[in-house]
Design a protein around this motif. Structure first.
Motif, mmCIF file in Angstrom:
data_model
loop_
_atom_site.group_PDB
_atom_site.id
_atom_site.type_symbol
_atom_site.label_atom_id
_atom_site.label_comp_id
_atom_site.label_asym_id
_atom_site.label_seq_id
_atom_site.Cartn_x
_atom_site.Cartn_y
_atom_site.Cartn_z
ATOM 1 N N ALA A 238 0.850 -1.006 -0.064
ATOM 2 C CA ALA A 238 -0.054 -0.133 0.189
ATOM 3 C C ALA A 238 0.900 1.408 -0.107
ATOM 4 O O ALA A 238 1.847 1.087 0.751
ATOM 5 C CB ALA A 238 -1.021 -0.108 1.225
ATOM 6 N N GLY A 239 0.556 2.194 -0.886
ATOM 7 C CA GLY A 239 1.228 3.669 -0.837
ATOM 8 C C GLY A 239 2.382 3.295 -2.136
ATOM 9 O O GLY A 239 2.778 4.546 -2.292
ATOM 10 N N SER A 240 2.500 2.303 -2.634
ATOM 11 C CA SER A 240 3.533 2.183 -3.763
ATOM 12 C C SER A 240 3.000 2.688 -5.098
ATOM 13 O O SER A 240 1.926 2.910 -5.349
ATOM 14 C CB SER A 240 3.798 0.703 -3.991
ATOM 15 N N VAL A 241 4.058 2.768 -5.826
ATOM 16 C CA VAL A 241 3.751 3.674 -7.178
ATOM 17 C C VAL A 241 4.289 2.399 -8.315
ATOM 18 O O VAL A 241 5.443 1.952 -8.254
ATOM 19 C CB VAL A 241 4.412 5.036 -7.545
ATOM 20 N N VAL A 242 3.342 2.392 -9.180
ATOM 21 C CA VAL A 242 3.877 1.614 -10.573
ATOM 22 C C VAL A 242 3.944 2.451 -11.712
ATOM 23 O O VAL A 242 2.967 3.081 -11.705
ATOM 24 C CB VAL A 242 2.723 0.336 -10.752
ATOM 25 N N THR A 243 4.971 2.433 -12.413
ATOM 26 C CA THR A 243 5.128 3.471 -13.364
ATOM 27 C C THR A 243 5.328 2.478 -14.622
ATOM 28 O O THR A 243 6.090 1.547 -14.866
ATOM 29 C CB THR A 243 6.577 4.233 -13.197
ATOM 30 N N VAL A 244 4.651 3.153 -15.804
ATOM 31 C CA VAL A 244 4.602 2.473 -17.196
ATOM 32 C C VAL A 244 5.222 3.668 -18.050
ATOM 33 O O VAL A 244 4.627 4.497 -18.360
ATOM 34 C CB VAL A 244 3.539 2.004 -17.568
ATOM 35 N N ALA A 245 6.293 3.174 -18.681
ATOM 36 C CA ALA A 245 6.824 4.412 -19.614
ATOM 37 C C ALA A 245 7.173 3.647 -20.977
ATOM 38 O O ALA A 245 7.405 2.511 -20.971
ATOM 39 C CB ALA A 245 8.129 4.741 -19.061
ATOM 40 N N CYS A 246 7.124 4.445 -21.967
ATOM 41 C CA CYS A 246 7.761 3.798 -23.114
ATOM 42 C C CYS A 246 8.585 4.971 -23.967
ATOM 43 O O CYS A 246 8.245 6.013 -23.606
ATOM 44 C CB CYS A 246 6.538 3.568 -24.169
ATOM 45 N N ALA A 247 9.548 4.761 -24.646
ATOM 46 C CA ALA A 247 10.583 5.587 -25.401
ATOM 47 C C ALA A 247 11.294 4.955 -26.592
ATOM 48 O O ALA A 247 11.393 3.621 -26.528
ATOM 49 C CB ALA A 247 11.297 6.181 -24.478
ATOM 50 N N PRO A 248 11.523 5.599 -27.507
ATOM 51 C CA PRO A 248 12.440 5.036 -28.651
ATOM 52 C C PRO A 248 13.848 5.102 -28.175
ATOM 53 O O PRO A 248 14.198 5.893 -27.093
ATOM 54 C CB PRO A 248 12.331 5.918 -29.656
ATOM 55 N N VAL A 249 14.607 4.195 -28.449
ATOM 56 C CA VAL A 249 16.101 3.990 -27.920
ATOM 57 C C VAL A 249 16.946 3.571 -29.347
ATOM 58 O O VAL A 249 16.320 3.067 -30.082
ATOM 59 C CB VAL A 249 16.267 2.880 -26.883
ATOM 60 N N SER A 250 18.156 4.015 -29.232
ATOM 61 C CA SER A 250 19.331 3.698 -30.118
ATOM 62 C C SER A 250 19.460 2.316 -30.390
ATOM 63 O O SER A 250 19.460 1.684 -29.207
ATOM 64 C CB SER A 250 20.274 4.926 -29.985
ATOM 65 N N GLY A 251 19.919 2.161 -31.518
ATOM 66 C CA GLY A 251 20.643 0.894 -31.527
ATOM 67 C C GLY A 251 21.765 0.410 -30.501
ATOM 68 O O GLY A 251 21.509 -0.879 -30.046
ATOM 69 N N SER A 252 22.347 1.306 -30.116
ATOM 70 C CA SER A 252 23.572 1.045 -29.195
ATOM 71 C C SER A 252 22.791 0.649 -27.776
ATOM 72 O O SER A 252 23.547 -0.039 -27.189
ATOM 73 C CB SER A 252 24.288 2.237 -28.709
ATOM 74 N N ALA A 253 21.618 0.740 -27.645
ATOM 75 C CA ALA A 253 21.226 0.343 -26.405
ATOM 76 C C ALA A 253 20.515 -1.103 -26.218
ATOM 77 O O ALA A 253 20.235 -1.521 -25.535
ATOM 78 C CB ALA A 253 19.884 1.358 -26.008
#
Length: 334
Positions: A238-253
């Motif tokens: 209880a009180g926790s946070v769930v984060t959902v994120a998306c982003a483009p990443v380069s080939g090196s990643a």
């Protein structure tokens, strides 16, 4: 010198003389056993009682079926060895790698065992309640919530099994439709916010303004994100946070790219490092009581893994006990 035409055989093969020495072996065999040399005793090249039995039966002209060899070391794997007596009196032995077949059989055996275990608990509970209610019809009402919960558990298990079966059936066929990841993430997280609120957990999203397009099955990607977020909520306090994120990443990643990255992070209980390699196994649970109590089937992460595999993507876990968990999906954008 290959006087036996053995190099034309596409599987590891060797010819054993009547003196139990290696008369010839092909490149496929030498790749497994680099120390194999002409004139050397085959027993020192490949020590195995089943192979000795096969060679002796072949020499004696006794019909010999395939002998299974489980090898370790460099030549690790399970092989079927078959023998044939040559006109010269030498014995030709061919090895067929059946490791994948053996693994599939073992996986299927474990799956049946695990599934039986998963069904045994609710069936035992339902049977016990029905017996009690039969003896005392007035006792039905207090047990109805328990019956409802156990039936819901079995329904969820069957639904997840069907989903897993469908995903596996299509695993070799890459999706060809184009979706916008932000749309799917929003569609998955919106209804889950209600579930999270009951658990006193907050879901936050971090999405780029520019549409992130990938070739994907919208339904399967919705299911993958739903499973990851549900799992994060389930193992959060209880009180926790769930984060959902998306982003483009380069080939090196992520190697050859570009990639679209989806990351589900939580600040929950986390897991110890030794659990991480097994998290995508069917029916594997870190906290068995907690997962069952919240309706988890034990198939959620296995489904996500197969969905990501079908999408030619990658999936990684990071977690530490008491410090939360992070699951990252990399999906090819081309």
């Amino acid at each position: 010198m290959d006087d036996y035409g053995i190099e034309a055989i596409p599987v590891p093969a060797l010819v054993i003389s009547d003196q139990d020495s290696v008369a010839a072996c092909n490149g496929a065999f030498r790749a497994l056993f680099p120390h194999a040399q002409t004139g050397r005793s085959y027993l020192t090249v490949l020590r195995h009682a089943n192979l000795v039995r096969l060679v002796e039966a072949t020499r004696a002209g006794t019909p010999a079926g395939a002998e299974e060899l489980t090898l370790r070391g460099r030549a690790r794997g399970v092989f079927n060895a078959t023998g044939a007596k040559l006109p010269s009196g030498d014995v030709l032995v061919c090895l067929q790698d059946v490791s994948e077949t053996a693994k599939a059989i073992e996986t299927r055996r474990n799956f049946v065992t695990d599934l039986s275990h998963e069904l045994k608990s609710p069936m035992t509970a339902i049977t016990g309640i029905l017996e009690t209610c039969t003896e005392d019809p007035d006792a039905v009402a207090p047990f109805l919530p328990v019956l409802s919960g156990e039936v819901a558990r079995m329904n969820a298990l069957v639904a997840d099994l069907l989903t897993l079966s469908r995903v596996e059936a299509n695993e070799r066929r890459a999706p060809d439709a184009e979706i916008v990841l932000q749309t799917v993430i929003t569609e998955a997280c919106t209804p889950l916010a209600v579930v999270a609120k009951r658990a006193q957990v907050r879901i936050e999203t971090s999405l780029p303004d520019r549409p992130l397009r990938v070739r994907a099955d919208a339904g399967e990607m919705f299911r993958a994100i739903t499973n990851l977020v549900e799992n994060a909520v389930r193992y959060s306090e209880a009180g926790s946070v769930v984060t959902v994120a998306c982003a483009p990443v380069s080939g090196s990643a992520g190697g050859a790219g570009p990639w679209a990255q989806v990351r589900v992070s939580d600040t929950g209980v986390g897991v110890d490092a030794h659990h991480i390699p097994r998290l995508t196994e069917r029916f594997y649970r870190v906290d068995d009581h907690r997962s069952r109590g919240s309706g988890g089937s034990g198939l959620g992460l296995a489904i996500v893994k197969h969905i990501v595999t079908r999408h030619r993507g990658r999936m990684t876990f990071e977690s530490a006990r008491g410090k939360g968990s992070q699951v990252t999906l990399l999906l090819p954008m081309e």
